[in-house]
Design a protein around this motif. Structure first.
Motif, PDB file in Angstrom:
ATOM      1  N   LEU A 340      -7.585  -4.527  -1.203  1.00 52.24           N
ATOM      2  CA  LEU A 340      -6.252  -3.927  -1.119  1.00 52.24           C
ATOM      3  C   LEU A 340      -5.939  -3.467   0.302  1.00 52.24           C
ATOM      4  N   GLU A 341      -6.935  -2.949   1.002  1.00 48.58           N
ATOM      5  CA  GLU A 341      -6.706  -2.477   2.369  1.00 48.58           C
ATOM      6  C   GLU A 341      -6.354  -3.620   3.323  1.00 48.58           C
ATOM      7  N   LYS A 342      -6.956  -4.789   3.101  1.00 51.10           N
ATOM      8  CA  LYS A 342      -6.648  -5.908   3.990  1.00 51.10           C
ATOM      9  C   LYS A 342      -5.236  -6.434   3.748  1.00 51.10           C
ATOM     10  N   ASN A 343      -4.666  -6.084   2.579  1.00 51.12           N
ATOM     11  CA  ASN A 343      -3.314  -6.544   2.243  1.00 51.12           C
ATOM     12  C   ASN A 343      -2.287  -5.423   2.319  1.00 51.12           C
ATOM     13  N   ILE A 344      -2.590  -4.389   3.109  1.00 50.28           N
ATOM     14  CA  ILE A 344      -1.691  -3.231   3.175  1.00 50.28           C
ATOM     15  C   ILE A 344      -0.308  -3.606   3.691  1.00 50.28           C
ATOM     16  N   TRP A 345      -0.227  -4.622   4.563  1.00 55.38           N
ATOM     17  CA  TRP A 345       1.078  -5.016   5.123  1.00 55.38           C
ATOM     18  C   TRP A 345       1.651  -6.232   4.390  1.00 55.38           C
ATOM     19  N   SER A 346       0.919  -6.750   3.409  1.00 53.46           N
ATOM     20  CA  SER A 346       1.443  -7.865   2.623  1.00 53.46           C
ATOM     21  C   SER A 346       2.478  -7.367   1.623  1.00 53.46           C
ATOM     22  N   LYS A 347       3.281  -8.293   1.133  1.00 49.98           N
ATOM     23  CA  LYS A 347       4.208  -7.935   0.062  1.00 49.98           C
ATOM     24  C   LYS A 347       3.414  -7.532  -1.176  1.00 49.98           C
ATOM     25  N   LEU A 348       4.013  -6.660  -1.980  1.00 52.02           N
ATOM     26  CA  LEU A 348       3.317  -6.148  -3.158  1.00 52.02           C
ATOM     27  C   LEU A 348       2.828  -7.283  -4.049  1.00 52.02           C
ATOM     28  N   GLU A 349       3.691  -8.258  -4.310  1.00 58.01           N
ATOM     29  CA  GLU A 349       3.324  -9.382  -5.170  1.00 58.01           C
ATOM     30  C   GLU A 349       2.130 -10.140  -4.608  1.00 58.01           C
ATOM     31  N   GLU A 350       2.107 -10.324  -3.291  1.00 60.17           N
ATOM     32  CA  GLU A 350       1.010 -11.054  -2.658  1.00 60.17           C
ATOM     33  C   GLU A 350      -0.297 -10.281  -2.748  1.00 60.17           C
ATOM     34  N   SER A 351      -0.215  -8.954  -2.611  1.00 58.91           N
ATOM     35  CA  SER A 351      -1.444  -8.149  -2.670  1.00 58.91           C
ATOM     36  C   SER A 351      -2.055  -8.178  -4.063  1.00 58.91           C
ATOM     37  N   VAL A 352      -1.199  -8.103  -5.103  1.00 57.85           N
ATOM     38  CA  VAL A 352      -1.700  -8.155  -6.480  1.00 57.85           C
ATOM     39  C   VAL A 352      -2.320  -9.522  -6.770  1.00 57.85           C
ATOM     40  N   LYS A 353      -1.629 -10.560  -6.335  1.00 56.68           N
ATOM     41  CA  LYS A 353      -2.110 -11.929  -6.568  1.00 56.68           C
ATOM     42  C   LYS A 353      -3.425 -12.188  -5.843  1.00 56.68           C
ATOM     43  N   ASP A 354      -3.536 -11.698  -4.594  1.00 59.70           N
ATOM     44  CA  ASP A 354      -4.749 -11.928  -3.821  1.00 59.70           C
ATOM     45  C   ASP A 354      -5.940 -11.212  -4.448  1.00 59.70           C
ATOM     46  N   LEU A 355      -5.716 -10.001  -4.961  1.00 63.42           N
ATOM     47  CA  LEU A 355      -6.801  -9.276  -5.624  1.00 63.42           C
ATOM     48  C   LEU A 355      -7.258 -10.031  -6.868  1.00 63.42           C
ATOM     49  N   PHE A 356      -6.311 -10.493  -7.649  1.00 65.39           N
ATOM     50  CA  PHE A 356      -6.671 -11.230  -8.854  1.00 65.39           C
ATOM     51  C   PHE A 356      -7.456 -12.498  -8.512  1.00 65.39           C
ATOM     52  N   ASN A 357      -6.998 -13.211  -7.491  1.00 66.59           N
ATOM     53  CA  ASN A 357      -7.678 -14.446  -7.097  1.00 66.59           C
ATOM     54  C   ASN A 357      -9.095 -14.181  -6.610  1.00 66.59           C
TER      55      ASN A 357
END
Length: 381
Positions: A340-357
């Motif tokens: 989650l920290e690496k995606n702090i500047w990503s869009k919310l949808e992208e951060s959720v998707k990246d965590l799931f992946n």
């Protein structure tokens, strides 16, 4: 009346078997060769076949394989009739799908014992198959009902950004969540996890969902404001472990847009992950974390956090952090935090998707043993 097909080229053997079986109450049809036996089997629809391995027109083992390969005959138990010296044929027949054998010459008691035993086993297998199919239908229905309650889009009037991924396990599980608009300034989000799998867990999650819905609706109808601590205590009082025999954990968040703060209550659930975007501070909200529901230990404690535009909070079930890789190691909270920290500047949808992946990759793409639910909320101010 159970039907038995006797296939043997020896007329004396056929007559003897017919007398033995008819006297015991069976409907018997006989065949003298392999050519006519297949047509007879398809029209007579026997419950059991007695098959001689030495036929004049076809090898009995070949006929056995033909029977077991036919879709409408493959489940019919076949007992082979064989001479006392055909030991290898007996073994070959059993490997090819025969359920038992009767050695010639035979006693009437032996014939009846073996026939009755195989018909009883076949009946039990059939009953078990029907029970499994019914259970699968029940599980599918439960999964359909549960999935219908999971939001497919953010409710109308919900002003903060919300994104989520819900991945049910291969068994029906107990994750349930919802987004409820309380008024123009307040919103409620909850995530619950019923321990276990199957219809019971799924149905309890449905009951939980309905209870929260009704509770909030009653509060609105009475013109009162929702108090998160009272909601959690109501859940504690109504979902007793000794009543349902299943544990339930839940985390709930009330967003107060007017005062720019959130209130969090947690009954035995994994701690939410809070992210302050402006100063890039991130932490798990470990206080309060009370007992799981239904044990008489939940007091309804809550915690209030100030929020700013762009801050986020992530809710998730233990199916995320307890995913195990091929070496037996759990994904864990630290891996979740790093992602989650690496995606702090990503869009919310992208951060959720990246965590799931990442969780799915950690599992090597295999089916999850537990439901996996991730909910991201970004406060728009």
């Amino acid at each position: 009346m159970k039907r038995v097909l006797v296939i043997d080229d020896d007329r004396t053997v056929r007559m003897l078997l017919k007398v033995i079986l008819k006297k015991a109450g069976y409907d018997v049809v006989e065949c003298a060769n392999g050519k006519t036996s297949l047509k007879k089997a398809e029209s007579f629809k026997p419950d059991l076949i007695l098959l001689d391995l030495m036929l004049p027109d076809i090898n009995g083992l070949q006929l056995l394989e033909t029977f077991t390969s036919k879709e409408n005959l493959k489940d019919v138990p076949i007992i082979v009739l064989t001479g006392s010296t055909d030991e290898e044929n007996k073994l070959t027949a059993l490997r090819s799908g025969a359920v038992d054998f009767i050695t010639k010459p035979f006693l009437s008691e032996e014939v009846l014992l073996r026939v009755r035993t195989q018909l009883r086993i076949h009946s039990l297998i059939h009953s078990l198959q029907e029970a499994v199919e019914k259970l699968q239908d029940d599980v599918a229905a439960a999964a359909k009902i549960q999935k219908a309650l999971v939001p497919v889009s953010t409710p109308q009037g919900f002003r903060d950004r919300v994104n989520w991924i819900y991945e049910p396990s291969y068994n029906v599980g107990g994750d349930i969540f919802d987004f409820i608009k309380l008024n123009d300034e307040k919103e409620l989000i909850y995530l619950a996890d019923v321990a276990g799998h199957g219809v019971k867990a799924a149905m309890l999650s449905v009951i939980f969902h309905r209870f929260v819905e009704d509770y909030v609706e009653n509060i609105k109808n009475q013109g009162e404001k929702l108090e998160l601590s009272k909601l959690i205590r109501a859940l504690e009082d109504n979902f007793k472990f000794d009543k349902f025999d299943l544990f339930i954990t839940t985390v709930a968040v009330v967003i107060d847009r007017k005062n720019m703060r959130i209130e969090i209550g947690n009954a035995g659930h994994p701690s939410p992950f809070f992210m302050k975007k402006k100063d890039r501070k991130t932490f798990f909200v470990n206080d309060p974390v009370e007992s799981m529901l239904g044990l008489g230990l939940v007091e309804g404690k809550t915690k209030v956090l100030e929020i700013n535009r762009g801050d986020r909070i992530y809710l998730f079930t233990d199916g995320v952090i307890e995913v195990v890789n091929s070496s037996g190691t759990q994904f864990g909270l630290e891996n979740l935090k790093k992602n989650l920290e690496k995606n702090i500047w990503s869009k919310l949808e992208e951060s959720v998707k990246d965590l799931f992946n990442e969780v799915k990759t950690y599992k090597n793409g295999e089916h999850f043993e537990d439901d996996v639910t991730i909910i991201g909320i970004e406060f728009t101010g």
